[in-house]
Design a protein around this motif. Structure first.
Motif, PDB file in Angstrom:
ATOM      1  N   LEU A 108     -39.959 -45.215 -22.508  1.00 49.26           N
ATOM      2  CA  LEU A 108     -39.560 -45.836 -21.237  1.00 49.26           C
ATOM      3  C   LEU A 108     -38.057 -45.729 -20.995  1.00 49.26           C
ATOM      4  O   LEU A 108     -37.596 -45.947 -19.871  1.00 49.26           O
ATOM      5  CB  LEU A 108     -39.985 -47.306 -21.213  1.00 49.26           C
ATOM      6  N   GLY A 109     -37.306 -45.426 -22.048  1.00 47.00           N
ATOM      7  CA  GLY A 109     -35.860 -45.292 -21.896  1.00 47.00           C
ATOM      8  C   GLY A 109     -35.146 -46.614 -21.701  1.00 47.00           C
ATOM      9  O   GLY A 109     -34.121 -46.677 -21.021  1.00 47.00           O
ATOM     10  N   ILE A 110     -35.685 -47.698 -22.284  1.00 50.89           N
ATOM     11  CA  ILE A 110     -35.093 -49.027 -22.122  1.00 50.89           C
ATOM     12  C   ILE A 110     -34.710 -49.606 -23.480  1.00 50.89           C
ATOM     13  O   ILE A 110     -35.163 -49.141 -24.525  1.00 50.89           O
ATOM     14  CB  ILE A 110     -36.072 -49.990 -21.417  1.00 50.89           C
ATOM     15  N   PRO A 170     -43.767 -48.798 -12.607  1.00 53.27           N
ATOM     16  CA  PRO A 170     -42.513 -49.231 -11.983  1.00 53.27           C
ATOM     17  C   PRO A 170     -41.294 -48.466 -12.501  1.00 53.27           C
ATOM     18  O   PRO A 170     -41.170 -48.224 -13.701  1.00 53.27           O
ATOM     19  CB  PRO A 170     -42.426 -50.710 -12.367  1.00 53.27           C
ATOM     20  N   ILE A 171     -40.417 -48.120 -11.588  1.00 53.82           N
ATOM     21  CA  ILE A 171     -39.159 -47.463 -11.990  1.00 53.82           C
ATOM     22  C   ILE A 171     -38.041 -48.482 -12.139  1.00 53.82           C
ATOM     23  O   ILE A 171     -36.957 -48.159 -12.633  1.00 53.82           O
ATOM     24  CB  ILE A 171     -38.742 -46.371 -10.987  1.00 53.82           C
ATOM     25  N   ALA A 172     -38.313 -49.746 -11.760  1.00 53.99           N
ATOM     26  CA  ALA A 172     -37.363 -50.836 -11.951  1.00 53.99           C
ATOM     27  C   ALA A 172     -38.126 -52.156 -11.934  1.00 53.99           C
ATOM     28  O   ALA A 172     -39.192 -52.254 -11.318  1.00 53.99           O
ATOM     29  CB  ALA A 172     -36.295 -50.835 -10.865  1.00 53.99           C
ATOM     30  N   ALA A 197     -33.584 -50.913 -14.676  1.00 52.93           N
ATOM     31  CA  ALA A 197     -34.126 -49.576 -14.426  1.00 52.93           C
ATOM     32  C   ALA A 197     -35.043 -49.168 -15.573  1.00 52.93           C
ATOM     33  O   ALA A 197     -34.769 -49.488 -16.744  1.00 52.93           O
ATOM     34  CB  ALA A 197     -33.000 -48.567 -14.271  1.00 52.93           C
ATOM     35  N   ILE A 198     -36.115 -48.479 -15.254  1.00 54.05           N
ATOM     36  CA  ILE A 198     -37.055 -47.961 -16.253  1.00 54.05           C
ATOM     37  C   ILE A 198     -37.044 -46.436 -16.127  1.00 54.05           C
ATOM     38  O   ILE A 198     -37.930 -45.832 -15.499  1.00 54.05           O
ATOM     39  CB  ILE A 198     -38.485 -48.511 -16.038  1.00 54.05           C
ATOM     40  N   PRO A 199     -36.034 -45.763 -16.694  1.00 56.74           N
ATOM     41  CA  PRO A 199     -35.866 -44.329 -16.446  1.00 56.74           C
ATOM     42  C   PRO A 199     -37.030 -43.473 -16.916  1.00 56.74           C
ATOM     43  O   PRO A 199     -37.311 -42.421 -16.325  1.00 56.74           O
ATOM     44  CB  PRO A 199     -34.575 -43.987 -17.202  1.00 56.74           C
ATOM     45  N   GLY A 200     -37.739 -43.916 -17.949  1.00 56.82           N
ATOM     46  CA  GLY A 200     -38.864 -43.131 -18.446  1.00 56.82           C
ATOM     47  C   GLY A 200     -40.045 -43.092 -17.498  1.00 56.82           C
ATOM     48  O   GLY A 200     -40.998 -42.329 -17.713  1.00 56.82           O
ATOM     49  N   ASN A 201     -39.986 -43.896 -16.439  1.00 60.59           N
ATOM     50  CA  ASN A 201     -41.072 -43.913 -15.458  1.00 60.59           C
ATOM     51  C   ASN A 201     -40.761 -43.091 -14.213  1.00 60.59           C
ATOM     52  O   ASN A 201     -41.528 -43.130 -13.240  1.00 60.59           O
ATOM     53  CB  ASN A 201     -41.396 -45.354 -15.043  1.00 60.59           C
ATOM     54  N   ALA A 202     -39.676 -42.367 -14.241  1.00 64.56           N
ATOM     55  CA  ALA A 202     -39.366 -41.465 -13.121  1.00 64.56           C
ATOM     56  C   ALA A 202     -40.195 -40.197 -13.308  1.00 64.56           C
ATOM     57  O   ALA A 202     -39.704 -39.145 -13.736  1.00 64.56           O
ATOM     58  CB  ALA A 202     -37.881 -41.152 -13.086  1.00 64.56           C
ATOM     59  N   LEU A 203     -41.469 -40.298 -12.985  1.00 67.88           N
ATOM     60  CA  LEU A 203     -42.439 -39.243 -13.282  1.00 67.88           C
ATOM     61  C   LEU A 203     -42.708 -38.380 -12.056  1.00 67.88           C
ATOM     62  O   LEU A 203     -42.599 -38.830 -10.918  1.00 67.88           O
ATOM     63  CB  LEU A 203     -43.761 -39.875 -13.739  1.00 67.88           C
ATOM     64  N   ASP A 204     -43.118 -37.141 -12.316  1.00 66.76           N
ATOM     65  CA  ASP A 204     -43.615 -36.316 -11.216  1.00 66.76           C
ATOM     66  C   ASP A 204     -45.059 -36.722 -10.921  1.00 66.76           C
ATOM     67  O   ASP A 204     -45.617 -37.619 -11.566  1.00 66.76           O
ATOM     68  CB  ASP A 204     -43.495 -34.824 -11.552  1.00 66.76           C
ATOM     69  N   HIS A 205     -45.661 -36.072  -9.939  1.00 68.75           N
ATOM     70  CA  HIS A 205     -47.008 -36.457  -9.533  1.00 68.75           C
ATOM     71  C   HIS A 205     -47.991 -36.345 -10.692  1.00 68.75           C
ATOM     72  O   HIS A 205     -48.834 -37.237 -10.894  1.00 68.75           O
ATOM     73  CB  HIS A 205     -47.481 -35.592  -8.367  1.00 68.75           C
TER      74      HIS A 205
END
Length: 240
Positions: free
Chosen positions: A33-35, A88-90, A95-103
Protein backbone atom coordinates in the motif's frame (compact mmCIF):
# COMPACT_ATOMS: atom_id res chain seq x y z
CA UNK A 1 -13.13 -19.97 3.85
CA UNK A 2 -11.63 -17.27 1.67
CA UNK A 3 -8.99 -14.61 2.29
CA UNK A 4 -11.69 -11.96 1.81
CA UNK A 5 -13.99 -13.16 4.60
CA UNK A 6 -14.54 -15.54 7.49
CA UNK A 7 -17.47 -16.85 9.52
CA UNK A 8 -17.30 -17.02 13.31
CA UNK A 9 -19.80 -19.33 14.97
CA UNK A 10 -22.58 -21.28 13.28
CA UNK A 11 -25.28 -19.36 11.39
CA UNK A 12 -28.72 -20.68 12.29
CA UNK A 13 -32.06 -20.32 10.55
CA UNK A 14 -33.93 -17.43 12.14
CA UNK A 15 -30.84 -16.28 14.02
CA UNK A 16 -28.80 -13.09 14.08
CA UNK A 17 -25.85 -12.48 11.77
CA UNK A 18 -23.31 -9.84 12.78
CA UNK A 19 -21.74 -8.43 9.60
CA UNK A 20 -18.51 -6.42 9.90
CA UNK A 21 -17.10 -5.19 6.60
CA UNK A 22 -14.05 -3.61 8.25
CA UNK A 23 -13.11 -6.23 10.85
CA UNK A 24 -9.51 -6.78 9.72
CA UNK A 25 -6.38 -4.74 9.07
CA UNK A 26 -4.72 -7.57 7.14
CA UNK A 27 -2.77 -6.67 4.03
CA UNK A 28 -1.74 -9.66 1.89
CA UNK A 29 2.01 -10.03 1.48
CA UNK A 30 1.84 -9.45 -2.28
CA UNK A 31 0.15 -6.04 -1.88
CA UNK A 32 2.18 -2.94 -1.01
CA UNK A 33 0.00 0.00 0.00
CA UNK A 34 3.02 2.28 0.34
CA UNK A 35 2.00 3.52 3.81
CA UNK A 36 3.61 3.62 7.25
CA UNK A 37 2.92 0.32 9.07
CA UNK A 38 1.48 2.17 12.06
CA UNK A 39 -1.40 3.41 9.95
CA UNK A 40 -2.78 -0.12 9.86
CA UNK A 41 -3.63 0.13 13.55
CA UNK A 42 -5.74 3.25 13.06
CA UNK A 43 -9.38 3.72 12.10
CA UNK A 44 -8.53 4.40 8.45
CA UNK A 45 -7.47 0.76 8.10
CA UNK A 46 -9.83 -1.09 10.42
CA UNK A 47 -12.97 -0.66 12.52
CA UNK A 48 -11.25 -1.03 15.88
CA UNK A 49 -12.91 -3.53 18.21
CA UNK A 50 -15.60 -4.92 15.93
CA UNK A 51 -13.89 -8.26 15.20
CA UNK A 52 -13.60 -9.00 18.90
CA UNK A 53 -17.15 -7.86 19.71
CA UNK A 54 -18.54 -9.91 16.82
CA UNK A 55 -16.59 -13.00 17.90
CA UNK A 56 -17.85 -12.66 21.48
CA UNK A 57 -21.42 -12.27 20.25
CA UNK A 58 -20.99 -15.38 18.10
CA UNK A 59 -20.35 -17.44 21.23
CA UNK A 60 -24.01 -16.99 22.10
CA UNK A 61 -26.68 -19.37 20.76
CA UNK A 62 -28.30 -18.22 17.54
CA UNK A 63 -25.67 -15.58 16.72
CA UNK A 64 -22.88 -15.84 14.15
CA UNK A 65 -20.50 -13.30 12.65
CA UNK A 66 -19.47 -12.67 9.06
CA UNK A 67 -16.27 -10.63 8.96
CA UNK A 68 -14.17 -9.03 6.27
CA UNK A 69 -10.70 -10.54 5.95
CA UNK A 70 -8.62 -7.64 4.63
CA UNK A 71 -8.12 -4.02 5.54
CA UNK A 72 -10.53 -1.47 4.14
CA UNK A 73 -7.44 0.12 2.58
CA UNK A 74 -6.98 -3.01 0.46
CA UNK A 75 -10.67 -3.17 -0.46
CA UNK A 76 -13.59 -1.39 1.17
CA UNK A 77 -16.49 -3.82 1.17
CA UNK A 78 -18.98 -1.19 2.34
CA UNK A 79 -18.95 0.72 -0.94
CA UNK A 80 -20.73 0.29 -4.25
CA UNK A 81 -18.61 -1.67 -6.68
CA UNK A 82 -18.53 1.04 -9.34
CA UNK A 83 -17.15 3.71 -7.00
CA UNK A 84 -13.41 4.48 -6.94
CA UNK A 85 -13.49 4.48 -3.12
CA UNK A 86 -13.73 0.67 -3.18
CA UNK A 87 -9.93 0.87 -3.51
CA UNK A 88 -9.23 4.20 -1.79
CA UNK A 89 -6.30 6.36 -2.86
CA UNK A 90 -6.67 8.46 0.31
CA UNK A 91 -8.37 8.19 3.71
CA UNK A 92 -8.78 10.91 6.35
CA UNK A 93 -5.90 12.90 4.92
CA UNK A 94 -3.56 9.95 4.37
CA UNK A 95 -2.48 9.11 0.82
CA UNK A 96 -2.49 5.43 -0.14
CA UNK A 97 -0.01 5.44 -3.05
CA UNK A 98 -0.13 1.68 -3.57
CA UNK A 99 -3.77 2.01 -4.60
CA UNK A 100 -3.08 4.23 -7.59
CA UNK A 101 -3.96 1.33 -9.88
CA UNK A 102 -4.72 1.09 -13.56
CA UNK A 103 -8.01 -0.41 -14.70
CA UNK A 104 -6.64 -3.95 -14.69
CA UNK A 105 -5.23 -3.57 -11.20
CA UNK A 106 -8.48 -2.15 -9.87
CA UNK A 107 -10.47 -4.95 -11.50
CA UNK A 108 -8.10 -7.52 -9.98
CA UNK A 109 -8.82 -6.19 -6.47
CA UNK A 110 -12.55 -6.45 -7.09
CA UNK A 111 -12.26 -9.99 -8.42
CA UNK A 112 -10.00 -11.12 -5.60
CA UNK A 113 -11.72 -9.52 -2.61
CA UNK A 114 -14.90 -7.53 -3.21
CA UNK A 115 -16.90 -10.01 -5.27
CA UNK A 116 -16.02 -13.12 -3.21
CA UNK A 117 -16.99 -11.27 -0.03
CA UNK A 118 -20.38 -10.20 -1.30
CA UNK A 119 -21.04 -13.47 -3.12
CA UNK A 120 -20.39 -15.40 0.09
CA UNK A 121 -22.53 -13.08 2.21
CA UNK A 122 -25.37 -13.24 -0.30
CA UNK A 123 -25.23 -17.04 -0.42
CA UNK A 124 -25.19 -17.33 3.37
CA UNK A 125 -28.25 -15.12 3.76
CA UNK A 126 -30.09 -17.01 1.03
CA UNK A 127 -29.21 -20.44 2.41
CA UNK A 128 -29.73 -19.61 6.10
CA UNK A 129 -32.31 -16.79 6.41
CA UNK A 130 -31.81 -14.62 9.47
CA UNK A 131 -34.31 -12.89 11.74
CA UNK A 132 -31.95 -9.88 11.90
CA UNK A 133 -28.72 -8.72 10.33
CA UNK A 134 -26.60 -6.55 12.63
CA UNK A 135 -24.22 -4.41 10.61
CA UNK A 136 -21.44 -3.62 13.10
CA UNK A 137 -18.91 -0.82 12.62
CA UNK A 138 -16.92 1.50 14.86
CA UNK A 139 -16.03 5.17 14.47
CA UNK A 140 -13.18 7.34 15.68
CA UNK A 141 -13.96 9.91 18.42
CA UNK A 142 -12.56 12.61 16.15
CA UNK A 143 -11.47 12.64 12.53
CA UNK A 144 -8.00 14.01 11.82
CA UNK A 145 -9.57 16.11 9.09
CA UNK A 146 -12.07 17.72 11.48
CA UNK A 147 -11.96 19.77 14.67
CA UNK A 148 -15.38 18.53 15.74
CA UNK A 149 -15.43 15.82 18.44
CA UNK A 150 -18.01 13.06 18.14
CA UNK A 151 -19.83 12.79 21.47
CA UNK A 152 -22.08 9.85 20.65
CA UNK A 153 -21.40 6.50 22.31
CA UNK A 154 -23.20 4.69 19.52
CA UNK A 155 -24.86 5.56 16.25
CA UNK A 156 -27.78 3.84 14.54
CA UNK A 157 -27.73 3.94 10.74
CA UNK A 158 -30.35 3.02 8.17
CA UNK A 159 -31.50 3.96 4.70
CA UNK A 160 -35.16 3.49 3.75
CA UNK A 161 -35.88 0.59 6.11
CA UNK A 162 -35.88 1.97 9.66
CA UNK A 163 -37.92 -0.81 11.29
CA UNK A 164 -35.11 -2.14 13.46
CA UNK A 165 -33.62 1.30 14.11
CA UNK A 166 -36.86 2.66 15.57
CA UNK A 167 -36.94 -0.26 18.04
CA UNK A 168 -33.23 -0.16 18.89
CA UNK A 169 -32.75 3.56 19.51
CA UNK A 170 -34.91 3.77 22.67
CA UNK A 171 -33.41 0.50 23.93
CA UNK A 172 -29.91 1.93 23.60
CA UNK A 173 -30.99 5.21 25.18
CA UNK A 174 -32.38 3.26 28.11
CA UNK A 175 -28.83 2.03 28.75
CA UNK A 176 -27.84 5.62 29.51
CA UNK A 177 -26.02 6.05 26.21
CA UNK A 178 -25.72 9.08 23.98
CA UNK A 179 -27.25 7.66 20.80
CA UNK A 180 -26.86 9.17 17.35
CA UNK A 181 -29.84 8.74 15.03
CA UNK A 182 -28.14 8.79 11.61
CA UNK A 183 -24.99 10.07 13.35
CA UNK A 184 -21.99 10.39 13.16
CA UNK A 185 -23.08 10.03 9.52
CA UNK A 186 -26.16 8.99 7.63
CA UNK A 187 -27.02 5.48 6.53
CA UNK A 188 -28.61 7.05 3.49
CA UNK A 189 -25.04 7.83 2.35
CA UNK A 190 -22.99 4.97 3.81
CA UNK A 191 -25.04 1.79 3.74
CA UNK A 192 -23.78 -0.11 0.69
CA UNK A 193 -23.56 -3.60 2.18
CA UNK A 194 -26.95 -3.38 3.86
CA UNK A 195 -28.51 -1.75 0.79
CA UNK A 196 -27.37 -4.74 -1.23
CA UNK A 197 -28.04 -7.62 1.14
CA UNK A 198 -30.88 -6.36 3.36
CA UNK A 199 -32.85 -3.46 1.89
CA UNK A 200 -32.86 -4.98 -1.61
CA UNK A 201 -34.60 -8.10 -0.30
CA UNK A 202 -36.60 -6.68 2.60
CA UNK A 203 -34.42 -8.37 5.22
CA UNK A 204 -34.56 -6.68 8.63
CA UNK A 205 -31.25 -5.13 9.63
CA UNK A 206 -29.76 -2.86 12.24
CA UNK A 207 -26.79 -0.62 11.44
CA UNK A 208 -24.69 0.00 14.53
CA UNK A 209 -21.63 2.25 14.90
CA UNK A 210 -19.85 2.05 18.28
CA UNK A 211 -17.31 4.71 19.22
CA UNK A 212 -14.01 2.89 18.98
CA UNK A 213 -12.57 4.01 22.32
CA UNK A 214 -15.44 2.16 24.02
CA UNK A 215 -14.48 -1.19 22.42
CA UNK A 216 -10.72 -0.74 22.19
CA UNK A 217 -9.95 -3.10 25.08
CA UNK A 218 -11.19 -6.43 26.36
CA UNK A 219 -13.48 -5.06 29.06
CA UNK A 220 -15.26 -2.76 26.63
CA UNK A 221 -15.59 -5.52 24.07
CA UNK A 222 -17.22 -7.84 26.61
CA UNK A 223 -19.58 -5.09 27.77
CA UNK A 224 -20.70 -4.19 24.26
CA UNK A 225 -20.98 -7.81 23.11
CA UNK A 226 -23.39 -8.46 25.96
CA UNK A 227 -25.33 -5.25 25.30
CA UNK A 228 -25.63 -5.69 21.56
CA UNK A 229 -26.53 -9.38 21.85
CA UNK A 230 -29.33 -8.56 24.26
CA UNK A 231 -30.66 -5.63 22.25
CA UNK A 232 -30.35 -7.45 18.92
CA UNK A 233 -32.42 -10.30 20.32
CA UNK A 234 -35.05 -7.86 21.58
CA UNK A 235 -35.19 -6.20 18.15
CA UNK A 236 -35.39 -9.54 16.34
CA UNK A 237 -38.33 -10.65 18.50
CA UNK A 238 -40.13 -7.33 18.15
CA UNK A 239 -39.72 -7.11 14.40
CA UNK A 240 -40.94 -10.59 13.50
Amino acid sequence: MNEAWKIVGIPRFGGILVVSDHASNHVPADIDLGIAPGLLDQHVAIDIGVAEVGALMAQRPGIAAFQGGVSRLVCDFNRDEHLPTVVPIASDGHAIPGNALDHAGHEARLARFFRPYHDALGKLLADVPQALILSLHSFTPQLASSEEPRPWHVGVLYNEDDRAARIAIPLLQAEGLCVGDQLPYSGKLLNATMNRHAEADGRPYLGIEVRQDLIGDGAGQVEWAERLSRIANQVAVAIT
